[in-house]
Write a protein that holds these residues in place. Structure first.
Motif, PDB file in Angstrom:
ATOM      1  N   LEU A   5     116.321  55.223  38.500  1.00 50.04           N
ATOM      2  CA  LEU A   5     115.056  55.477  39.158  1.00 50.04           C
ATOM      3  C   LEU A   5     114.054  56.142  38.233  1.00 50.04           C
ATOM      4  CD1 LEU A   5     116.208  54.269  41.474  1.00 50.04           C
ATOM      5  CD2 LEU A   5     116.354  56.463  42.645  1.00 50.04           C
ATOM      6  N   LEU A   6     114.125  55.783  36.965  1.00 53.79           N
ATOM      7  CA  LEU A   6     113.078  56.218  36.054  1.00 53.79           C
ATOM      8  C   LEU A   6     112.197  55.016  35.799  1.00 53.79           C
ATOM      9  CD1 LEU A   6     115.484  58.059  33.616  1.00 53.79           C
ATOM     10  CD2 LEU A   6     114.207  59.034  35.521  1.00 53.79           C
ATOM     11  N   GLY A   7     111.469  55.042  34.735  1.00 56.44           N
ATOM     12  CA  GLY A   7     110.680  53.871  34.394  1.00 56.44           C
ATOM     13  C   GLY A   7     109.385  53.806  35.172  1.00 56.44           C
ATOM     14  N   PRO A   8     108.554  52.836  34.828  1.00 61.38           N
ATOM     15  CA  PRO A   8     107.199  52.774  35.335  1.00 61.38           C
ATOM     16  C   PRO A   8     107.098  52.179  36.743  1.00 61.38           C
ATOM     17  CG  PRO A   8     107.587  50.974  33.825  1.00 61.38           C
ATOM     18  CD  PRO A   8     108.871  51.744  33.928  1.00 61.38           C
ATOM     19  N   ASP A   9     108.091  51.378  37.150  1.00 66.58           N
ATOM     20  CA  ASP A   9     107.995  50.716  38.441  1.00 66.58           C
ATOM     21  C   ASP A   9     108.183  51.704  39.583  1.00 66.58           C
ATOM     22  OD1 ASP A   9     107.513  48.278  37.292  1.00 66.58           O
ATOM     23  OD2 ASP A   9     109.600  47.621  37.355  1.00 66.58           O
ATOM     24  N   PRO A  10     107.591  51.393  40.729  1.00 68.79           N
ATOM     25  CA  PRO A  10     107.806  52.219  41.921  1.00 68.79           C
ATOM     26  C   PRO A  10     109.285  52.278  42.279  1.00 68.79           C
ATOM     27  CG  PRO A  10     106.007  50.699  42.297  1.00 68.79           C
ATOM     28  CD  PRO A  10     106.633  50.320  40.984  1.00 68.79           C
ATOM     29  N   ILE A  11     109.698  53.388  42.879  1.00 61.90           N
ATOM     30  CA  ILE A  11     111.096  53.572  43.235  1.00 61.90           C
ATOM     31  C   ILE A  11     111.581  52.463  44.155  1.00 61.90           C
ATOM     32  CG2 ILE A  11     112.706  55.102  44.427  1.00 61.90           C
ATOM     33  CD1 ILE A  11     110.987  57.452  43.517  1.00 61.90           C
ATOM     34  N   TYR A  12     110.763  52.089  45.105  1.00 60.95           N
ATOM     35  CA  TYR A  12     111.217  51.088  46.078  1.00 60.95           C
ATOM     36  C   TYR A  12     111.460  49.739  45.413  1.00 60.95           C
ATOM     37  CZ  TYR A  12     106.553  48.914  46.497  1.00 60.95           C
ATOM     38  OH  TYR A  12     105.377  48.261  46.256  1.00 60.95           O
ATOM     39  N   GLN A  13     110.709  49.450  44.342  1.00 59.32           N
ATOM     40  CA  GLN A  13     110.933  48.215  43.602  1.00 59.32           C
ATOM     41  C   GLN A  13     112.243  48.283  42.829  1.00 59.32           C
ATOM     42  OE1 GLN A  13     109.318  45.429  43.718  1.00 59.32           O
ATOM     43  NE2 GLN A  13     107.157  45.792  44.181  1.00 59.32           N
ATOM     44  N   GLN A  14     112.505  49.438  42.277  1.00 61.10           N
ATOM     45  CA  GLN A  14     113.751  49.606  41.525  1.00 61.10           C
ATOM     46  C   GLN A  14     114.967  49.496  42.435  1.00 61.10           C
ATOM     47  OE1 GLN A  14     113.683  52.892  38.600  1.00 61.10           O
ATOM     48  NE2 GLN A  14     111.542  53.159  39.106  1.00 61.10           N
ATOM     49  N   ILE A  15     114.869  50.093  43.622  1.00 62.48           N
ATOM     50  CA  ILE A  15     115.975  50.009  44.570  1.00 62.48           C
ATOM     51  C   ILE A  15     116.164  48.571  45.040  1.00 62.48           C
ATOM     52  CG2 ILE A  15     116.739  50.693  46.870  1.00 62.48           C
ATOM     53  CD1 ILE A  15     115.521  53.442  46.341  1.00 62.48           C
ATOM     54  N   ALA A  16     115.070  47.880  45.274  1.00 58.03           N
ATOM     55  CA  ALA A  16     115.161  46.473  45.650  1.00 58.03           C
ATOM     56  C   ALA A  16     115.890  45.686  44.570  1.00 58.03           C
ATOM     57  CB  ALA A  16     113.768  45.893  45.889  1.00 58.03           C
ATOM     58  N   ALA A  17     115.622  46.013  43.322  1.00 55.91           N
ATOM     59  CA  ALA A  17     116.263  45.311  42.202  1.00 55.91           C
ATOM     60  C   ALA A  17     117.764  45.585  42.189  1.00 55.91           C
ATOM     61  CB  ALA A  17     115.625  45.743  40.882  1.00 55.91           C
ATOM     62  N   VAL A  18     118.137  46.827  42.480  1.00 56.22           N
ATOM     63  CA  VAL A  18     119.562  47.171  42.505  1.00 56.22           C
ATOM     64  C   VAL A  18     120.291  46.401  43.605  1.00 56.22           C
ATOM     65  CG1 VAL A  18     121.213  49.022  42.973  1.00 56.22           C
ATOM     66  CG2 VAL A  18     119.238  49.461  41.505  1.00 56.22           C
ATOM     67  N   ILE A  19     119.704  46.401  44.784  1.00 50.41           N
ATOM     68  CA  ILE A  19     120.332  45.690  45.900  1.00 50.41           C
ATOM     69  C   ILE A  19     120.395  44.198  45.605  1.00 50.41           C
ATOM     70  CG2 ILE A  19     120.177  45.162  48.358  1.00 50.41           C
ATOM     71  CD1 ILE A  19     118.632  47.798  48.707  1.00 50.41           C
ATOM     72  N   ARG A  20     119.316  43.672  45.036  1.00 51.71           N
ATOM     73  CA  ARG A  20     119.275  42.250  44.688  1.00 51.71           C
ATOM     74  C   ARG A  20     120.422  41.897  43.746  1.00 51.71           C
ATOM     75  NH1 ARG A  20     114.702  42.209  42.163  1.00 51.71           N
ATOM     76  NH2 ARG A  20     113.382  42.173  44.010  1.00 51.71           N
ATOM     77  N   GLY A  26     127.918  39.773  44.222  1.00 52.88           N
ATOM     78  CA  GLY A  26     128.944  39.727  45.260  1.00 52.88           C
ATOM     79  C   GLY A  26     129.361  41.072  45.814  1.00 52.88           C
ATOM     80  N   THR A  27     128.784  42.133  45.294  1.00 55.67           N
ATOM     81  CA  THR A  27     129.097  43.449  45.847  1.00 55.67           C
ATOM     82  C   THR A  27     128.721  43.491  47.331  1.00 55.67           C
ATOM     83  OG1 THR A  27     128.667  44.493  43.711  1.00 55.67           O
ATOM     84  CG2 THR A  27     128.639  45.923  45.641  1.00 55.67           C
ATOM     85  N   TYR A  28     127.600  42.870  47.646  1.00 61.47           N
ATOM     86  CA  TYR A  28     127.203  42.705  49.044  1.00 61.47           C
ATOM     87  C   TYR A  28     127.295  41.217  49.371  1.00 61.47           C
ATOM     88  CZ  TYR A  28     125.163  47.398  48.486  1.00 61.47           C
ATOM     89  OH  TYR A  28     124.949  48.728  48.239  1.00 61.47           O
ATOM     90  N   PRO A  29     128.407  40.814  49.990  1.00 66.14           N
ATOM     91  CA  PRO A  29     128.663  39.376  50.190  1.00 66.14           C
ATOM     92  C   PRO A  29     127.776  38.775  51.279  1.00 66.14           C
ATOM     93  CG  PRO A  29     130.627  40.746  50.639  1.00 66.14           C
ATOM     94  CD  PRO A  29     129.462  41.654  50.533  1.00 66.14           C
ATOM     95  N   PRO A  30     127.647  37.456  51.254  1.00 67.71           N
ATOM     96  CA  PRO A  30     126.863  36.729  52.260  1.00 67.71           C
ATOM     97  C   PRO A  30     127.394  37.000  53.660  1.00 67.71           C
ATOM     98  CG  PRO A  30     127.473  35.272  50.454  1.00 67.71           C
ATOM     99  CD  PRO A  30     128.203  36.551  50.242  1.00 67.71           C
ATOM    100  N   GLN A  31     126.505  36.917  54.612  1.00 68.90           N
ATOM    101  CA  GLN A  31     126.826  37.053  56.036  1.00 68.90           C
ATOM    102  C   GLN A  31     127.207  38.469  56.437  1.00 68.90           C
ATOM    103  OE1 GLN A  31     126.205  34.321  57.519  1.00 68.90           O
ATOM    104  NE2 GLN A  31     126.537  32.706  56.022  1.00 68.90           N
ATOM    105  N   ARG A  32     127.305  39.354  55.469  1.00 69.01           N
ATOM    106  CA  ARG A  32     127.706  40.721  55.798  1.00 69.01           C
ATOM    107  C   ARG A  32     126.490  41.638  55.757  1.00 69.01           C
ATOM    108  NH1 ARG A  32     133.004  42.136  54.757  1.00 69.01           N
ATOM    109  NH2 ARG A  32     132.298  43.946  55.962  1.00 69.01           N
ATOM    110  N   ALA A  33     126.642  42.778  56.423  1.00 68.85           N
ATOM    111  CA  ALA A  33     125.558  43.755  56.402  1.00 68.85           C
ATOM    112  C   ALA A  33     125.642  44.604  55.144  1.00 68.85           C
ATOM    113  CB  ALA A  33     125.641  44.642  57.636  1.00 68.85           C
ATOM    114  N   ILE A  34     124.503  44.906  54.576  1.00 67.83           N
ATOM    115  CA  ILE A  34     124.462  45.880  53.489  1.00 67.83           C
ATOM    116  C   ILE A  34     124.549  47.279  54.118  1.00 67.83           C
ATOM    117  CG2 ILE A  34     123.042  44.287  52.153  1.00 67.83           C
ATOM    118  CD1 ILE A  34     120.644  46.032  52.667  1.00 67.83           C
ATOM    119  N   PRO A  35     124.729  48.323  53.330  1.00 67.18           N
ATOM    120  CA  PRO A  35     124.828  49.672  53.910  1.00 67.18           C
ATOM    121  C   PRO A  35     123.591  50.018  54.754  1.00 67.18           C
ATOM    122  CG  PRO A  35     125.528  49.710  51.620  1.00 67.18           C
ATOM    123  CD  PRO A  35     124.967  48.340  51.865  1.00 67.18           C
ATOM    124  N   SER A  36     123.801  50.906  55.701  1.00 64.98           N
ATOM    125  CA  SER A  36     122.704  51.297  56.598  1.00 64.98           C
ATOM    126  C   SER A  36     121.618  52.054  55.828  1.00 64.98           C
ATOM    127  CB  SER A  36     123.234  52.173  57.720  1.00 64.98           C
ATOM    128  OG  SER A  36     123.576  53.449  57.226  1.00 64.98           O
TER     129      SER A  36
END
Lengths: 80, 80
Positions: A5-20, A26-36
């Motif tokens: 969470l450093l760098g020039p991009d907004p935090i929410y963009q960085q988190i989106a990149a991590v989840i993506r 495959g850490t978050y598999p298809p059809q399944r829910a990601i963490p709350s």
DNA sequence: GGAAATTTGTTCGTATGTATA
DNA sequence: TTATACATACGAACAAATTTC
């Protein structure tokens, strides 16, 4: 896995990149829910608004779909 | 109805004037909530800060009252 | 059916940083 | 410097859908 969470991009963009990335690897598999949202607030140490902004990005990309009262699900290949 | 937001006055003053007019002409009736901040951001094409500045003006004038988590309500005659 | 916990949805409160005039 | 305006981010309250007991 740690998230910087450093760098020039907004935090929410960085988190989106991590989840993506976790969806792609495959850490978050298809059809399944990601963490709350509260869980991700804890992991990333950010507010719920920021987590929701990240999820919003992924929903817009069609990678995930959020259902009220249930969670956010990874879109993708079912079984066949 | 379209809103131009030109002229010499600050945008937030112009938006306050528009909302004030809608309260006076009954578009936003007494006891009811006016549109949410995000909705007004969309309608006027401005940031939330600017919408809030406009609402602040109306609250100061006693025309409206803002309640956290609920919205901004038009003050005024109940029924009688 | 009801009560409580979980989870997402909506909305306002506040603060910081940046840019412009 | 001050006033205006936008983007970002955290905090808090309230609302609705879902699940579990």
């Amino acid at each position: 896995m740690s998230v910087d969470l450093l760098g020039p991009d907004p935090i929410y963009q960085q988190i989106a990149a991590v989840i993506r990335e976790r969806i792609r690897d495959g850490t978050y598999p298809p059809q399944r829910a990601i963490p709350s949202e509260p869980d991700m607030c804890e992991e990333f140490g950010v507010s719920r608004n920021t987590v929701r902004a990240a999820i919003h990005v992924l929903n817009e990309e069609g990678l995930t779909r959020t259902v009220r009262g249930k969670g956010t699900y990874v879109i993708g290949k079912s079984a066949g």
